[in-house]
Scaffold this motif. Structure first.
Motif, PDB file in Angstrom:
ATOM      1  N   LEU A  70     -33.270  60.256 -15.819  1.00 24.08           N
ATOM      2  CA  LEU A  70     -32.530  60.285 -14.634  1.00 24.08           C
ATOM      3  C   LEU A  70     -31.447  58.541 -14.323  1.00 24.08           C
ATOM      4  N   VAL A  71     -31.639  57.786 -15.066  1.00 21.48           N
ATOM      5  CA  VAL A  71     -30.872  56.572 -15.469  1.00 21.48           C
ATOM      6  C   VAL A  71     -29.601  57.179 -16.365  1.00 21.48           C
ATOM      7  N   SER A  72     -29.764  58.157 -17.366  1.00 22.13           N
ATOM      8  CA  SER A  72     -28.710  58.824 -18.354  1.00 22.13           C
ATOM      9  C   SER A  72     -28.070  59.882 -17.626  1.00 22.13           C
ATOM     10  N   VAL A  73     -28.648  60.223 -16.722  1.00 21.72           N
ATOM     11  CA  VAL A  73     -27.991  61.525 -15.794  1.00 21.72           C
ATOM     12  C   VAL A  73     -26.528  60.813 -15.129  1.00 21.72           C
ATOM     13  N   GLN A  74     -27.124  59.907 -14.659  1.00 24.03           N
ATOM     14  CA  GLN A  74     -26.317  59.230 -13.257  1.00 24.03           C
ATOM     15  C   GLN A  74     -24.838  58.620 -14.846  1.00 24.03           C
ATOM     16  N   LEU A  75     -25.247  57.951 -16.212  1.00 24.56           N
ATOM     17  CA  LEU A  75     -24.006  57.315 -16.469  1.00 24.56           C
ATOM     18  C   LEU A  75     -23.532  58.462 -17.519  1.00 24.56           C
ATOM     19  N   VAL A  76     -23.871  59.557 -18.369  1.00 22.84           N
ATOM     20  CA  VAL A  76     -23.191  60.180 -18.779  1.00 22.84           C
ATOM     21  C   VAL A  76     -21.348  60.376 -17.709  1.00 22.84           C
ATOM     22  N   ASP A  77     -21.721  60.686 -16.533  1.00 26.91           N
ATOM     23  CA  ASP A  77     -20.420  61.479 -16.055  1.00 26.91           C
ATOM     24  C   ASP A  77     -19.882  60.183 -14.995  1.00 26.91           C
ATOM     25  N   SER A  78     -20.647  58.269 -15.688  1.00 28.44           N
ATOM     26  CA  SER A  78     -19.585  57.990 -15.366  1.00 28.44           C
ATOM     27  C   SER A  78     -18.135  57.280 -15.605  1.00 28.44           C
ATOM     28  N   PRO A  79     -16.996  57.226 -14.637  1.00 27.88           N
ATOM     29  CA  PRO A  79     -16.086  57.287 -15.942  1.00 27.88           C
ATOM     30  C   PRO A  79     -16.110  55.907 -16.330  1.00 27.88           C
ATOM     31  N   ARG A  80     -17.095  54.978 -15.955  1.00 31.46           N
ATOM     32  CA  ARG A  80     -17.143  53.490 -16.696  1.00 31.46           C
ATOM     33  C   ARG A  80     -18.152  54.017 -18.306  1.00 31.46           C
ATOM     34  N   TRP A  81     -18.152  54.822 -18.619  1.00 30.19           N
ATOM     35  CA  TRP A  81     -19.151  54.418 -19.118  1.00 30.19           C
ATOM     36  C   TRP A  81     -19.156  56.738 -20.163  1.00 30.19           C
ATOM     37  N   GLY A  82     -19.465  57.658 -19.727  1.00 29.91           N
ATOM     38  CA  GLY A  82     -19.540  58.469 -20.686  1.00 29.91           C
ATOM     39  C   GLY A  82     -20.069  59.002 -21.282  1.00 29.91           C
ATOM     40  N   ARG A  83     -19.485  59.920 -22.359  1.00 29.48           N
ATOM     41  CA  ARG A  83     -20.568  60.571 -23.527  1.00 29.48           C
ATOM     42  C   ARG A  83     -20.674  59.369 -24.968  1.00 29.48           C
ATOM     43  N   ARG A  84     -19.343  59.538 -25.203  1.00 29.08           N
ATOM     44  CA  ARG A  84     -19.432  58.450 -26.378  1.00 29.08           C
ATOM     45  C   ARG A  84     -19.884  57.796 -26.439  1.00 29.08           C
ATOM     46  N   PRO A  85     -19.088  56.474 -26.697  1.00 28.44           N
ATOM     47  CA  PRO A  85     -20.099  55.147 -25.811  1.00 28.44           C
ATOM     48  C   PRO A  85     -21.251  55.099 -25.232  1.00 28.44           C
ATOM     49  N   TYR A 102     -36.754  52.660 -28.245  1.00 32.78           N
ATOM     50  CA  TYR A 102     -36.670  53.518 -29.065  1.00 32.78           C
ATOM     51  C   TYR A 102     -36.294  54.737 -27.846  1.00 32.78           C
ATOM     52  N   VAL A 103     -37.091  54.323 -26.963  1.00 29.43           N
ATOM     53  CA  VAL A 103     -37.014  56.143 -26.430  1.00 29.43           C
ATOM     54  C   VAL A 103     -36.031  55.735 -24.837  1.00 29.43           C
ATOM     55  N   GLY A 104     -35.593  54.561 -24.593  1.00 28.05           N
ATOM     56  CA  GLY A 104     -34.909  54.298 -23.269  1.00 28.05           C
ATOM     57  C   GLY A 104     -33.333  54.508 -24.182  1.00 28.05           C
ATOM     58  N   PHE A 105     -33.696  53.910 -25.267  1.00 26.07           N
ATOM     59  CA  PHE A 105     -32.114  54.324 -26.302  1.00 26.07           C
ATOM     60  C   PHE A 105     -31.689  55.641 -26.096  1.00 26.07           C
ATOM     61  N   TYR A 106     -32.542  56.861 -26.972  1.00 28.84           N
ATOM     62  CA  TYR A 106     -32.957  57.556 -27.234  1.00 28.84           C
ATOM     63  C   TYR A 106     -32.865  59.002 -25.867  1.00 28.84           C
ATOM     64  N   GLN A 107     -33.201  58.747 -24.839  1.00 29.73           N
ATOM     65  CA  GLN A 107     -32.542  58.822 -23.507  1.00 29.73           C
ATOM     66  C   GLN A 107     -30.864  58.651 -23.071  1.00 29.73           C
ATOM     67  N   ILE A 108     -30.350  57.426 -23.429  1.00 31.58           N
ATOM     68  CA  ILE A 108     -29.418  56.806 -23.234  1.00 31.58           C
ATOM     69  C   ILE A 108     -28.545  58.015 -24.206  1.00 31.58           C
ATOM     70  N   GLY A 109     -29.162  58.271 -25.234  1.00 31.07           N
ATOM     71  CA  GLY A 109     -27.250  59.000 -26.083  1.00 31.07           C
ATOM     72  C   GLY A 109     -27.486  59.888 -26.708  1.00 31.07           C
TER      73      GLY A 109
END
Length: 116
Positions: free
Chosen positions: A55-70, A109-116
């Protein structure tokens, strides 16, 4: 021809995802926790944390501050560190393994995997 680059990147990401070890870590999570002297509850906790981080990742991936690559780069670096720590914890056997460190390594590990 126009979509070849996108297809190559997509296939590369899926391949990297499988080679990252995430399926193995989750598949063997119960055995890892058993060897560290932990119970089934730890694996359930990791599963709940994975859902939360999705759920956190879904919010961050489309954020203009973060984005997919970072997020991909941060996630990959975090997964690498987490797996190195997990490997180091078991390098000398499981008898004297720090249980909190094992949980921390798997959860991170799981947290970073879900974010990345």
């Amino acid at each position: 021809k126009a979509n070849r680059k996108a297809l190559t990147v997509g296939i590369g990401l899926v391949l990297f995802q499988q080679l990252s070890g995430q399926p193995s870590v989750l598949y063997y999570a119960n055995k890892i926790f058993e060897r560290a002297g932990l119970g089934f509850e730890a694996a359930v906790g990791v599963g709940l944390f994975k859902a939360l981080m999705t759920l956190v990742s879904v919010q961050l991936v489309d954020s203009p501050r973060w984005g997919r690559r970072p997020l991909l780069l941060i996630g990959t670096a975090g997964m690498t560190v987490s797996l190195v720590v997990l490997g180091a914890l078991f390098a000398n056997g499981a008898e004297n393994t720090n249980q909190a460190a094992v949980i921390g390594a798997i959860v991170s590990y799981v947290g970073f995997y879900q974010i990345g």
